[in-house]
Structures are given as C-alpha cells and as structure tokens.
Design a protein around this motif. Structure first.
Motif, PDB file in Angstrom:
ATOM      1  N   LEU A 102      -2.114  11.496   0.044  1.00 38.61           N
ATOM      2  CA  LEU A 102      -2.060  11.421  -1.410  1.00 38.61           C
ATOM      3  C   LEU A 102      -2.637  10.105  -1.899  1.00 38.61           C
ATOM      4  N   TRP A 104      -2.824   7.806  -5.329  1.00 37.97           N
ATOM      5  CA  TRP A 104      -2.040   7.679  -6.552  1.00 37.97           C
ATOM      6  C   TRP A 104      -2.777   6.899  -7.631  1.00 37.97           C
ATOM      7  N   GLY A 105      -2.524   7.251  -8.883  1.00 35.74           N
ATOM      8  CA  GLY A 105      -2.969   6.443 -10.007  1.00 35.74           C
ATOM      9  C   GLY A 105      -1.965   5.340 -10.288  1.00 35.74           C
ATOM     10  N   LEU A 106      -2.305   4.482 -11.257  1.00 35.25           N
ATOM     11  CA  LEU A 106      -1.451   3.350 -11.595  1.00 35.25           C
ATOM     12  C   LEU A 106      -0.285   3.721 -12.489  1.00 35.25           C
TER      13      LEU A 106
ATOM     14  N   TYR B  35       6.748   3.447   1.230  1.00 33.89           N
ATOM     15  CA  TYR B  35       5.703   3.112   0.284  1.00 33.89           C
ATOM     16  C   TYR B  35       5.962   1.709  -0.275  1.00 33.89           C
ATOM     17  N   LYS B  41      -0.974  -2.273  -8.976  1.00 26.31           N
ATOM     18  CA  LYS B  41      -1.586  -1.560  -7.856  1.00 26.31           C
ATOM     19  C   LYS B  41      -0.985  -0.176  -7.727  1.00 26.31           C
ATOM     20  N   PRO B  42      -1.754   0.788  -7.224  1.00 23.61           N
ATOM     21  CA  PRO B  42      -1.168   2.124  -6.991  1.00 23.61           C
ATOM     22  C   PRO B  42      -0.165   2.079  -5.845  1.00 23.61           C
ATOM     23  N   LEU B  43       0.630   3.116  -5.776  1.00 28.80           N
ATOM     24  CA  LEU B  43       1.529   3.264  -4.637  1.00 28.80           C
ATOM     25  C   LEU B  43       0.722   3.231  -3.339  1.00 28.80           C
TER      26      LEU B  43
END
Lengths: 114, 120
Positions: A102, A104-106, B35, B41-43
């Motif tokens: 996956l 992810w976006g912010l 995570y 920042k994104p995950l």
C-alpha cells in the motif's frame, strides 16, 4: 516523489453539505484504492475501497469515484456530519491482496462545522 | 477489549535508552505490521510479520528491532534512537490470505491507537 497525492491538507464544510476529498496518483499500475479515516489519538480505520474495474462504490453516506484516465479518485460524504471531522487518508496498491504494497497519501483534515 | 491495543500511548526517551513498544491484537489475524507516521510524510511501512515470520523489512535502521513471539503479539525494541525517530508508531493487523491459501483479496488493516514517541 509521492505516488499518491492528497493536495488539500485541510477542508472545511458546513454540516449537511457535501464533502469532497480528492486523491491523485501517478502509477498507472495501481488498481485498488482505499480510504481510511483517522480521529485524533486513534489509529486509522478502514472506510471504503474501490477496484479499478469499477468507477464508483457506495456505502451509505460515503461514495468513492474513480477516474482511471485522469488517475484521480474522490471521496464524497453526503450529508456531512460533525462526527465526520477527521483526517482522511487515500491509499493505493498495484498488488491486490498484499497490504505490504500500500502507498499512502499525506491525508486531508476534514472539519465539519455545525 | 479493542481489536488492536498498543502500549504505551506516549513515550519520551533519551538517545541512550532502551525501550520497547508493545502491540496486541484480539482479532484472530495472522499478519501484524509496524508503521511509522512522521509529520509531513506518508505512512511508512517498517516491518510485516505473517504467521510469525518476518516477511517485510523496509530498510529500517538496526536501532529498531521487531519481535513477534506469536500471532497476537508484536514488539518493537528501540535502542540508541535519534531525535529524527520521533514519530507516531502504529501497529496494525490483518488477515493475510496469500499466506493462508486464500485467493488474495485486500483484507483491510486494523490499526492500534499508536505510540507517540519523542526522542530527546
């Protein structure tokens, strides 16, 4: 370079109106998309998903639209409620069945005002 | 009990400390994840355990050491961290159908509330 972009960091909407959260992606191999919602001090929770074989998926007040040619998806919330105030994350995958892939976006922070 | 429980909720540690984050899932899932969520920042996926075997390690520095003693518990051992490691650390679980002979559909992730870590 971000492969999943949520260009609006925040959005404010009046209760009862429509909320539209947008997500753009760059990788044409993505074929599965998910939205997660996150309240403060809690982890993200799954909201709704869509496969690339569809262009719309609806679940109650939540509808996700997918425009593959534009590499764009949007989440519509109608009608918006104060309890919808949260951060919404868009995620995409080119590997169905594999959560490890996956992207992810912010996130977009939605505020629904009474 | 909630599905995925993380402790502690908040942690402040010095760069020379050793600490551990704990995650427990009560959902009967066979996969668990760490995570990292940093500001702006994104995950970022750090580690994945499926059927107690580490199946993903995304170039995470060795100062982070995961441990999965069984399918319900996951730890992240921290040692000599840096200030830039300050972040929200999220644990998640899911049913990994690719490992249990299933067709392989995207099973949604269930997240814990996270540990907010500050490294001084």
């Amino acid at each position: 370079d971000q492969q999943v972009k949520q260009n609006s960091p925040s959005l404010s909407v009046q209760e009862g109106r429509i909320s539209i959260l947008n997500c753009d992606y760059t990788n044409s191999m993505f074929d599965y998309f998910l939205w997660y919602k996150k309240y403060p001090a809690e982890g993200p929770t799954f909201l709704i998903s869509i496969s690339s074989i569809k262009d719309k998926n609806e679940d109650g007040r939540f509808t996700v639209f997918l425009n593959k040619s534009a590499k764009h998806l949007s989440l519509h919330i109608v009608p918006s409620q104060p309890g919808d105030s949260a951060v919404y994350f868009c995620a995409a995958s080119a590997h169905p069945g594999n959560n490890r892939k996956l992207i992810w976006g912010l996130g977009t922070s939605l505020a629904v005002n009474p | 009990e909630t599905g995925v429980t993380q402790t502690p909720r908040h942690l402040v540690m010095g760069m020379t400390n050793k600490k551990s984050l704990k995650c427990e899932q009560h959902l009967g899932h066979n996969a668990m994840y760490w995570y990292k969520q940093s500001a702006k920042k994104p995950l970022e996926l750090m580690f994945v355990y499926s059927l107690e075997e580490r199946v993903e390690n995304n170039s995470v520095p060795s100062r982070f050491s995961p441990e999965c003693p069984n399918s319900s518990h996951l730890f992240l051992h921290l040692h000599t961290l840096q200030p830039e490691d300050s972040a929200l650390y999220l644990c998640a679980s899911s049913q990994d159908l690719t490992r249990s002979g299933g067709a392989g559909t995207n099973e949604k992730l269930f997240f814990g509330s996270g540990t907010q870590l500050s490294v001084l």
